[in-house]
Motif scaffolding. Structure first.
Motif, PDB file in Angstrom:
ATOM      1  N   ALA A 161       1.667 -18.429   9.308  1.00 52.97           N
ATOM      2  CA  ALA A 161       0.306 -18.304   8.865  1.00 52.97           C
ATOM      3  C   ALA A 161       0.282 -17.101   8.165  1.00 52.97           C
ATOM      4  N   ARG A 162      -0.825 -16.966   7.026  1.00 55.00           N
ATOM      5  CA  ARG A 162      -1.386 -15.921   6.265  1.00 55.00           C
ATOM      6  C   ARG A 162      -2.482 -15.667   5.992  1.00 55.00           C
ATOM      7  N   SER A 163      -2.930 -14.400   6.500  1.00 57.64           N
ATOM      8  CA  SER A 163      -4.590 -14.218   6.344  1.00 57.64           C
ATOM      9  C   SER A 163      -4.802 -13.582   4.921  1.00 57.64           C
ATOM     10  N   PHE A 164      -5.909 -13.984   4.600  1.00 52.40           N
ATOM     11  CA  PHE A 164      -6.466 -13.567   3.175  1.00 52.40           C
ATOM     12  C   PHE A 164      -8.107 -13.056   3.155  1.00 52.40           C
ATOM     13  N   THR A 165      -8.219 -11.995   2.547  1.00 54.42           N
ATOM     14  CA  THR A 165      -9.769 -11.657   2.349  1.00 54.42           C
ATOM     15  C   THR A 165     -10.275 -12.345   1.383  1.00 54.42           C
ATOM     16  N   GLY A 166     -11.732 -12.460   1.353  1.00 57.99           N
ATOM     17  CA  GLY A 166     -12.438 -13.316   0.428  1.00 57.99           C
ATOM     18  C   GLY A 166     -11.816 -12.908  -1.200  1.00 57.99           C
ATOM     19  N   SER A 167     -11.853 -11.622  -1.268  1.00 58.23           N
ATOM     20  CA  SER A 167     -11.169 -11.208  -2.591  1.00 58.23           C
ATOM     21  C   SER A 167      -9.862 -11.655  -2.877  1.00 58.23           C
ATOM     22  N   ALA A 181      -4.232 -15.613  12.586  1.00 58.54           N
ATOM     23  CA  ALA A 181      -2.890 -15.637  12.106  1.00 58.54           C
ATOM     24  C   ALA A 181      -1.761 -15.369  13.047  1.00 58.54           C
ATOM     25  N   MET A 182      -2.032 -14.341  13.800  1.00 61.76           N
ATOM     26  CA  MET A 182      -1.131 -13.645  14.972  1.00 61.76           C
ATOM     27  C   MET A 182      -1.037 -14.823  15.791  1.00 61.76           C
ATOM     28  N   ALA A 183      -2.151 -15.445  16.374  1.00 64.00           N
ATOM     29  CA  ALA A 183      -2.141 -16.599  17.332  1.00 64.00           C
ATOM     30  C   ALA A 183      -1.116 -17.709  17.110  1.00 64.00           C
ATOM     31  N   LEU A 184      -1.472 -18.079  15.555  1.00 63.83           N
ATOM     32  CA  LEU A 184      -0.633 -19.043  15.100  1.00 63.83           C
ATOM     33  C   LEU A 184       1.001 -18.792  15.097  1.00 63.83           C
ATOM     34  N   ALA A 185       0.859 -17.603  14.578  1.00 64.33           N
ATOM     35  CA  ALA A 185       2.437 -17.049  14.626  1.00 64.33           C
ATOM     36  C   ALA A 185       3.085 -17.429  16.038  1.00 64.33           C
ATOM     37  N   ASP A 186       2.472 -16.725  17.120  1.00 67.76           N
ATOM     38  CA  ASP A 186       2.679 -17.115  18.445  1.00 67.76           C
ATOM     39  C   ASP A 186       3.048 -18.349  18.920  1.00 67.76           C
TER      40      ASP A 186
END
Ligand code: ASP
Ligand code: MG
Length: 376
Positions: free
Chosen positions: A92-98, A82-87
């Motif tokens: 981008a936003r990351s999510f856990t499985g839950s 997500a950080m590399a995409l923002a760069d």
């Protein structure tokens, strides 16, 4: 607007340089106007390293704590991606499985997905963001973190593709799709352009390592189109796995591939009573999930065995194909081998042999049955 789910395996995100290449590939996919959901595995060998850490603490780690521990690997990859995409200027936003709503049963280390409610993923997509999901994990109804079994990130990708109604689920790794045999064993092997989902499932069930069996089974049930492709190739290549009816035509019976599984164990009738106990002891001691159809476990009283399977649509129900397959097997010297049986399923004919003979048999059957065929 089209929606693509892309999954990147551990070797594709093994270091930061590779992770940036993945970010660029995701950005390129998004620049075509598609919405993109990305599922990532843990970086390189991380899952094994985490398991090794646990073993340094105790010989008998509890399964709940193990799941809490090894689910971390995928969470590292998701945040960094997500950080590399923002760069690159891509939101981008990351999510856990839950957080992605992947609900499983209670079986730590080998949980089955029972329901997928990806509301937060949809929200992110609606905001124009790329959603990055930690593969290989979910949450049980008791709100415990669970993992889906080794290799389970493929399952995460396929279940999300089904729940979101994605146009395609691209599974990216370091091989360019699915081959007619393992090219390290069979020199004449080549890439297959299109496979039916039934053929892919028969391959996964008979030892081909390319796709995780549960993921293919889910794709079969839900009609998800999978593309198996290579991370450092542009999107659009590889092998497409789709229902037989996908092109409108009924699929013909055919032979597409030969695959071997050299990690089986053979047990005689006299061992059957002892088998469940031995499996439970082995599973408890090793943490390995024992699959009673294919004992991937060096249980000491069982003889090692291997299987070599000829795979293709309805091979097991087409007398003309069966005749060719048995002629090839006889030519490869199998006729006197009463100790090792065979069985036919709809999409696979499987021969059981001594592991020392598997590679040669794989090569002969491939040369006789697959090499001249046109695979498309
Ligand atoms: N990281 C997990 C494993 O190594 C899951 C996966 O890669 O699919 O098995
Ligand atoms: Mg994998």
């Amino acid at each position: 607007m089209s929606l693509i789910v892309q999954k990147y395996g551990g070797s594709s995100v093994a270091d930061i340089r590779k992770l940036r290449l993945v970010a660029a590939r995701v950005a390129r996919t998004r620049s075509t106007g598609a919405s993109v959901v990305v599922v990532v595995s843990a970086m390189g060998n991380t899952t094994n390293e985490l398991l090794a850490l646990a073993r340094q603490v105790t010989e008998t780690p509890g399964r709940r704590e193990l799941d809490m521990l090894i689910s971390v690997g995928e969470r590292v990859s998701m945040t960094l991606l997500a950080m590399a995409l923002a760069d690159l200027g891509v939101p981008a936003r990351s999510f856990t499985g839950s957080q992605s709503g992947i609900v499983t049963d209670e079986h730590h280390a080998n949980a089955r997905v029972v329901e997928v409610r990806p509301e937060r993923v949809r929200e992110a997509l609606n905001c124009g963001e790329v959603a990055i999901i930690a593969g290989f994990q979910g949450v049980s109804r008791q709100r415990e973190v669970t993992t889906l079994g080794r290799g389970g990130s493929d399952t995460t990708a396929v279940v999300l593709a089904a729940a979101l109604g994605a146009d395609e689920c691209e599974i990216c790794s370091d091989v360019d799709g699915i081959w007619s045999a393992d090219p390290r064993t069979v020199p004449g092997a080549r890439r297959i352009e299109r496979l039916t989902v039934d053929e892919a499932l028969a391959l996964a069930q008979n030892g081909a390592k390319v796709l995780y069996e549960e993921a293919v089974a889910w794709a079969q049930r839900e009609g998800v189109v999978i593309r198996a492709s290579q991370t450092d190739q542009p999107p659009g290549g590889g092998t497409v796995i789709a229902p037989a009816s996908h092109d409108g035509g009924a699929s013909q019976s055919r032979i597409v591939a030969v695959t071997a599984d050299t990690q089986l164990a053979r047990c005689g009738m006299e061992h059957l009573d002892a088998l469940p106990g031995a499996c439970i002891r082995f599973a408890d001691a090793s943490g390995v999930v024992v699959d009673l159809r294919n004992l991937h476990a060096p249980l000491s009283f069982l003889a090692p065995a291997a299987s070599v399977a000829v795979v293709g649509s309805r091979v097991g129900c087409d007398p003309a194909l069966l005749k060719r397959i048995f002629a090839a097997a006889r030519a490869a010297g199998l006729e006197n081998d009463v100790a090792f049986p065979w069985h036919a399923a709809a999409d696979a004919v499987v021969f059981f042999v001594d592991p020392t003979r598997a590679a040669a048999l794989e090569r002969s059957l491939h040369a006789a049955l697959v090499s001249e065929a046109r695979l498309s």
